[in-house]
Design a protein around this motif. Sequence first.
Motif, mmCIF file in Angstrom:
data_model
loop_
_atom_site.group_PDB
_atom_site.id
_atom_site.type_symbol
_atom_site.label_atom_id
_atom_site.label_comp_id
_atom_site.label_asym_id
_atom_site.label_seq_id
_atom_site.Cartn_x
_atom_site.Cartn_y
_atom_site.Cartn_z
ATOM 1 N N ASP A 4 0.821 -1.197 0.000
ATOM 2 C CA ASP A 4 0.000 0.000 0.000
ATOM 3 C C ASP A 4 0.859 1.253 0.000
ATOM 4 O OD1 ASP A 4 -2.287 -1.478 -0.006
ATOM 5 O OD2 ASP A 4 -2.639 -1.310 2.136
ATOM 6 N N TYR A 38 -7.358 -1.761 -4.935
ATOM 7 C CA TYR A 38 -6.854 -0.712 -4.058
ATOM 8 C C TYR A 38 -7.970 0.306 -3.832
ATOM 9 C CZ TYR A 38 -3.139 2.337 -2.185
ATOM 10 O OH TYR A 38 -2.356 3.101 -1.382
ATOM 11 N N ASP A 39 -7.831 1.129 -2.852
ATOM 12 C CA ASP A 39 -8.833 2.129 -2.509
ATOM 13 C C ASP A 39 -9.024 3.128 -3.666
ATOM 14 O OD1 ASP A 39 -10.566 3.818 -1.192
ATOM 15 O OD2 ASP A 39 -9.016 4.727 0.067
ATOM 16 N N GLN A 40 -10.240 3.186 -4.207
ATOM 17 C CA GLN A 40 -10.523 4.066 -5.341
ATOM 18 C C GLN A 40 -10.309 5.542 -5.003
ATOM 19 O OE1 GLN A 40 -13.130 1.832 -4.372
ATOM 20 N NE2 GLN A 40 -12.759 0.255 -5.896
ATOM 21 N N LYS A 42 -8.050 6.792 -3.007
ATOM 22 C CA LYS A 42 -6.616 7.070 -3.064
ATOM 23 C C LYS A 42 -6.144 7.216 -4.505
ATOM 24 C CE LYS A 42 -5.346 5.108 1.361
ATOM 25 N NZ LYS A 42 -4.516 4.166 2.093
ATOM 26 N N LYS A 78 -17.256 6.833 -4.333
ATOM 27 C CA LYS A 78 -15.921 6.232 -4.219
ATOM 28 C C LYS A 78 -14.813 7.239 -4.477
ATOM 29 C CE LYS A 78 -16.992 1.995 -3.290
ATOM 30 N NZ LYS A 78 -16.601 1.344 -2.078
#
Length: 106
Positions: A4, A38-40, A42, A78
């Motif tokens: 990450d 992965y976190d959208q 970010k 998101k």
Amino acid sequence: SCLDYLSSTFILPILCDKLGSNLKEQSKDLLMFTCRVYDQLKVANCIIGTMEVTKSSKAKLECLLVLNEIMLKYGIEKIYSAKCIKVIIKQPVSYTHLTLPTNREV
């Protein structure tokens, strides 16, 4: 995790930076794949960061197109943030890229 930190610090900015180059399709595909794992938000924030620092209108346009695709695929919630909206609103609109109908098409 280490991945990450690595992806958010090094990989995402490089992919975002390449959106305005001849590698835009590959970069866009990798960014969209990254959104799956992965976190959208970010990913969107990294794209927004690129839009804030680049002087290339082509790169800004590609960033907006990728943000639009992320929003359509994953939903606006998101990628929604106050910073995101402020940066998008500041982008100039160029009407020279619009395709106007010819006399035969009208």
